[in-house]
Design a protein around this motif. Structure first.
Motif, PDB file in Angstrom:
ATOM      1  N   LEU A   1     -14.216 -14.015  -1.389  1.00 62.75           N
ATOM      2  CA  LEU A   1     -14.243 -15.105   0.198  1.00 62.75           C
ATOM      3  C   LEU A   1     -13.614 -13.610   0.899  1.00 62.75           C
ATOM      4  O   LEU A   1     -12.380 -13.192   0.479  1.00 62.75           O
ATOM      5  N   GLY A   2     -13.980 -13.919   2.486  1.00 60.88           N
ATOM      6  CA  GLY A   2     -13.978 -12.690   3.287  1.00 60.88           C
ATOM      7  C   GLY A   2     -12.589 -12.873   4.444  1.00 60.88           C
ATOM      8  O   GLY A   2     -12.684 -11.575   4.764  1.00 60.88           O
ATOM      9  N   PHE A   3     -11.862 -14.430   4.439  1.00 62.84           N
ATOM     10  CA  PHE A   3     -10.753 -14.446   5.692  1.00 62.84           C
ATOM     11  C   PHE A   3      -9.662 -14.539   4.651  1.00 62.84           C
ATOM     12  O   PHE A   3      -9.953 -15.366   3.846  1.00 62.84           O
ATOM     13  N   VAL A   4      -9.041 -14.974   5.412  1.00 61.31           N
ATOM     14  CA  VAL A   4      -7.255 -14.751   5.004  1.00 61.31           C
ATOM     15  C   VAL A   4      -7.498 -16.344   4.754  1.00 61.31           C
ATOM     16  O   VAL A   4      -7.124 -16.614   3.331  1.00 61.31           O
TER      17      VAL A   4
ATOM     18  N   TRP B   1     -12.382  -5.753   6.596  1.00 62.58           N
ATOM     19  CA  TRP B   1     -11.717  -7.147   6.731  1.00 62.58           C
ATOM     20  C   TRP B   1     -11.831  -7.272   8.850  1.00 62.58           C
ATOM     21  O   TRP B   1     -12.660  -8.156   8.987  1.00 62.58           O
ATOM     22  N   ALA B   2     -11.444  -5.847   9.265  1.00 62.59           N
ATOM     23  CA  ALA B   2     -11.417  -6.164  10.288  1.00 62.59           C
ATOM     24  C   ALA B   2     -12.862  -6.044  10.672  1.00 62.59           C
ATOM     25  O   ALA B   2     -13.033  -6.540  12.038  1.00 62.59           O
ATOM     26  N   ARG B   3     -13.454  -5.357  10.311  1.00 69.78           N
ATOM     27  CA  ARG B   3     -15.188  -4.992  10.623  1.00 69.78           C
ATOM     28  C   ARG B   3     -15.424  -6.150  10.289  1.00 69.78           C
ATOM     29  O   ARG B   3     -16.604  -6.798  11.461  1.00 69.78           O
ATOM     30  N   ARG B   4     -15.164  -7.270  10.005  1.00 68.66           N
ATOM     31  CA  ARG B   4     -16.234  -8.606   9.891  1.00 68.66           C
ATOM     32  C   ARG B   4     -15.682  -8.956  11.095  1.00 68.66           C
ATOM     33  O   ARG B   4     -15.817 -10.022  11.665  1.00 68.66           O
TER      34      ARG B   4
END
Lengths: 215, 210
Positions: free
Chosen positions: B152-155, B190-193
């Motif tokens: 999972l790439g996000f919070v 994550w910030a790059r995504r």
């Protein structure tokens, strides 16, 4: 302080293609970046133009550019293009100080000073890097009990631990006198559940040693 | 519907959060710029009448006056684009999104305080605020590390939600109060995504390039 040897800067999978990050080894500022072809590079973290950190910059294809004025440096550290002077044949004297780079044990390594041979380590699954605001020796002393190991075998900047999750390879990065990073990988293949357990144990170790709870 | 009015100061972290998220939602705002620093215009009698807390942003829509980024964002999204993909349809992911939005508003609010003390002349103990902000950023970095093991790439889940967009500014601007990005590998990736979100925008202190 003279710095000689190979030092771990990051976990390999934390530096994705086309990205960069800063890392400090005993006060020496290093930029670690990966070009779009997948090769990792470690350089002095300083643009020779205005001294801006190259780790604030951006990677495009096979070069990294400084955030300030966009000066572009190829994989050999040589400045290739100065956007404000597009017609200029850039002098060879404009280059960033480069170091040797290698990947082993799931980590990216930089050769600083008289470095010798690159480290040889088994294939490993990267778990996480842990940044701790205590001296490296304080973190290291608390590491075995945090992962269920009896002790550790130091091999230069790597600690091998026979943990409850198998053989851990921990890259040791002394950032300064009161801060360090542990780059944690587990030898061979590991399941996501195992990685999660190691990562949580590592976070507890960080919080405990910073609170002065662990020895 | 007329555009809502946002009382705004470009360098304020919470104003940026609202502007950036409104842009990602495709919602136009009528900006009324307030000289917060050095002018202290947010403490003028007119602004205090609007928001006695003496803070920005303030959103005014007809007779409705909202003063918290969390409520402003949710109100805009729910009334103007309830079907937007930044609002998850899965109830579990939606609950996690609200959990992290509340975290962003409460635990991470200290980052805005640290930045205001470091840059905008606000009173405060910068060392203490910085330590609290580091702890909050670490909690997100630890969480995103564990999310990564689940793929999972996000919070809140596999896709970007309003929670990620609310958590982005305190990390992106952390150098303003003396916290570098080196020690947060999961946040960095994550910030790059997050930056790839359609409609995303930056503010001074956040490079356009990355």
């Amino acid at each position: 302080m003279s710095i000689n040897g190979w030092f771990p800067l990051a976990l390999s999978d934390a530096i994705t293609a086309g990205s960069s990050a800063g890392a400090i080894v005993k006060g020496l500022e290093v930029v670690v970046w990966r070009d779009d072809a997948g090769n990792a590079h470690a350089w002095e973290d300083r643009c020779p133009h205005r001294g801006m950190k190259m780790s604030f910059g951006f990677v495009r294809g096979d070069h990294i550019a400084c955030l300030y004025h966009g000066w572009q440096y190829g994989v050999d550290g040589q400045c290739q293009k100065i956007p404000a002077h597009p017609e200029l044949d850039v002098p060879k004297s404009i280059c960033v100080n480069t170091y040797g780079a290698a990947e082993a044990g799931g980590m990216i390594w930089a050769a600083l000073g008289e470095a010798g041979d690159a480290p040889t380590l088994p294939d490993a699954t990267a778990v996480r890097s842990l940044y701790i605001e205590v001296p490296l020796n304080t973190a290291l002393a608390a590491l075995p009990s945090a992962v269920g190991a009896k002790g550790f075998t130091p091999e230069g900047p790597v600690a091998r631990l026979d943990s409850r999750w198998g053989m851990l390879l921990v890259g040791l990065q002394e950032i300064g006198e009161t801060s360090c990073a542990l780059h944690i990988a587990v030898a061979g293949r590991a399941t996501p559940e195992t990685c999660a357990q190691i990562a949580m144990a590592a976070a507890r170790l960080r919080d405990d040693v910073e609170a002065g709870v662990a020895a | 519907m007329t555009d809502p009015v946002l009382y705004n100061y470009d360098l304020d972290i919470d104003c940026y959060t609202v502007r950036m998220i409104a842009g990602c939602l495709g919602i136009a705002l009528e900006l009324r710029n307030v000289d917060m620093f050095p002018g202290n215009e947010h403490l003028s009698p007119e602004m205090l009448a609007l928001n006695p807390q003496g803070r920005l942003p303030v959103l005014v829509e007809d007779s409705l006056v909202l003063t918290q980024p969390l409520s402003i964002i949710l109100h805009l999204a729910e009334t103007r684009c309830p079907e937007h993909p930044l609002l998850p349809t899965d109830p579990g992911i939606g609950a996690r999104m609200l959990d992290w939005m509340t975290f962003a508003a409460r635990e991470m609010g200290v980052a805005g305080a640290a930045r205001a003390t470091a840059m905008l002349g606000a009173p405060g103990d910068l060392d203490a605020l910085r330590a609290q902000a580091r702890r909050a950023l670490r909690l997100v970095d630890d969480h995103l590390t564990l999310q990564g093991f689940k793929g999972l790439g996000f919070v809140a889940g596999p896709e970007v939600t309003l929670a990620d967009l609310m958590l982005f500014p305190p990390f992106a601007l952390s150098r303003d109060f003396g916290i570098d990005h080196d020690a947060f590998p999961a946040l960095r990736n994550w910030a790059r995504r997050v930056r790839k979100t359609k409609g995303f925008s930056t503010m001074p202190g956040i490079p356009d390039y990355h």
